[in-house]
Design an enzyme around this catalytic site. Structure first.
Site: not given
Ligand SMILES: *[C@@H]1O[C@H](CO)[C@@H](O)[C@H](O)[C@H]1NC(C)=O
Length: 456
Positions: A232, A378, A433
């Site tokens: 990630d 982000y 993930h």
């Protein structure tokens, strides 16, 4: 006719020349951009800032009042809407399952919080101050063992994860065994703005700047050279560290590898359009078709747009709102572990994880009130400097481990436009993930195989 053919040949050669020229330009590595290694990210001015470079033991225990408040919040009547009939997680976190989570959290998990806290405390926690930020990290040193070489390893988590992801992975890394000639000294920081690490007070603190902070952390601890493993955001940051600081990063192992430079992106586009040319038959099941890719993006990446544009608004909705926080973050532990879990009434949450481990992770966000700051990464990651770093080739030994149900995969042909020393590339038909949490043994096996090949 002759004239026409000559015309076409001239135009075609011209086109080819432009293409070749561009290809040569695009396939070149950009020089690594220089980032300010002492830039201050704390609150206010740095005029009177004197960095406290001591490394101190850190107490992660939560204020009991916070736990009491959480208990009160979880005890209030829940007024959720009934999910639509026959629906699992397709519309988001299923309200009936959320009710179950809240009940378990309040009646089973919280009463033994002292135990969970002791569990989280099983590894030594530390803090130190870097560039104006308090950085928290776990630091586990293995016992010196005859015949085993010790290598320092930086483990990097992402969103909505935490250092909790590594709790079953760390014992494998530090314990000598017959499979590996190496044991690892593990450093697992909370990313800045996550868990117990302070968040930046200034704009512009993206993945590239975090890479600088984490390198400083490793240098502070005394490691000039170290390995990096991540998924990630941890993967993006690790990749940036490998590109910016090849003198420090011995090797880079990723369980969500990405390459975003222009040639990699063009190759990705071609791979999506013509999978049979770019992918081996046995790997095709890991990649979505064009239509499926488009649906996936539309259905599953809303959070990404939200965090990139308005992290603080969604943060306001989730701060001090434990139930919303659990729904919002645990939904990802369902769909990112296996997209088919959307069809299950309980999201399949406990098929691969214990509810306790999932709630530990939610608790870390809750007690540190870090959901808003965790989402700002982000908004800051899509910067010019990060774009430039994407175009810096990584020369250190690199491994890409793909777990089938992760959100996305990159093919080797894409990765090779960035990673010039991709010495290991694996495809596991299981897992998603969060492999450090879901399949720690598999991730460990992949990792030690890579370290062996890297010949360190
Ligand atoms: C680097 O950052 C520090 C602290 O913010 C600042 O004082 C210094 O001027 C910066 N250096 C450069 C070259 O920009």
């Amino acid at each position: 006719m002759g004239v026409l053919i000559r015309f076409v040949v001239v135009i075609a050669s011209f086109g080819l020349a432009v293409l070749l020229q561009n290809y040569r330009l695009l396939s070149r590595s950009l020089p690594a951009p220089q980032l300010n290694a002492t830039q201050y990210w704390g609150p206010g001015s740095d005029n009177n800032y004197k960095e406290d470079s001591a490394i101190k033991p850190f107490d992660i225990r939560a204020n009991p009042e916070l736990i009491a408040e959480l208990k009160a919040q979880l005890s209030r009547p829940l007024t959720l809407h009934e999910p639509l009939e026959g629906v699992g997680f397709q519309y988001g976190f299923n309200a009936k399952e959320l009710q179950n989570v809240v009940t378990y959290w309040r009646d089973t998990y919280l009463p033994k919080w002292a135990e969970s806290e002791a569990y989280l405390n099983q590894y030594p926690h530390f803090e130190t101050q870097i560039q104006g930020l308090r950085m928290h990290f776990i630091h586990v040193k293995p016992q010196a063992t005859e015949g085993k070489k010790i290598l320092p390893l930086l483990l990097l988590h992402g969103w909505p994860g935490s250092v909790r992801e590594f709790y079953d992975f760390i014992p494998l890394l530090i314990t000598p065994n017959s499979k590996s000639d190496y044991i690892f000294e593990v450093i697992a920081p909370s990313l800045p703005g996550y868990g117990w690490s302070q968040s930046s007070s200034k704009v512009g603190f993206g993945t590239a700047q975090i890479a600088v902070v984490l390198r400083n952390l490793m240098l502070r601890i005394g490691h000039e050279k170290f390995l990096v493993q991540g998924g990630d955001w941890g993967s993006v940051i690790g990749s940036s560290m490998a590109a910016l600081f090849p003198q420090n990063v011995l090797a880079y192992h990723s369980n969500m590898c990405t390459a975003m430079n222009p040639l990699a992106l063009i190759t990705k586009g071609l791979r999506i359009l013509f999978p049979s040319i770019y992918l081996k038959q046995e790997h095709r099941e890991f990649f979505r078709s064009f239509g499926d890719e488009l649906s996936y993006i539309l259905e599953e990446t809303g959070y990404l747009h939200l965090h990139t544009t308005k992290p603080d608004t969604i943060g306001a909705a989730l701060s001090h709102n434990p139930i919303g926080l659990a729904a919002y973050t645990l939904e990802k532990f369902s769909t990112w572990t296996d997209p088919e879990y959307r069809n299950l009434p309980d999201g399949g949450l406990t098929l691969r994880y214990t509810m306790d481990s999932l709630l530990d992770n939610v608790m870390i966000y809750y007690i540190t009130n870090s959901i808003t700051t965790s989402q700002r990464i982000y908004a800051e990651a899509w910067s010019t400097i990060q774009n430039d770093i994407e175009r810096v080739h990584v020369q250190v030994p690199t491994a890409c481990a793909r777990f089938k149900w992760d959100m996305m995969h990159a093919s080797d042909s894409e990765l090779k436009h960035k990673y010039k020393n991709l010495i290991q590339s694996t495809f596991y038909k299981d897992g998603g993930h969060f492999p450090a949490m879901e399949l720690p043994e598999t991730l460990y096996g992949d990792f030690i195989e890579f370290v062996k090949k890297a010949g360190l």
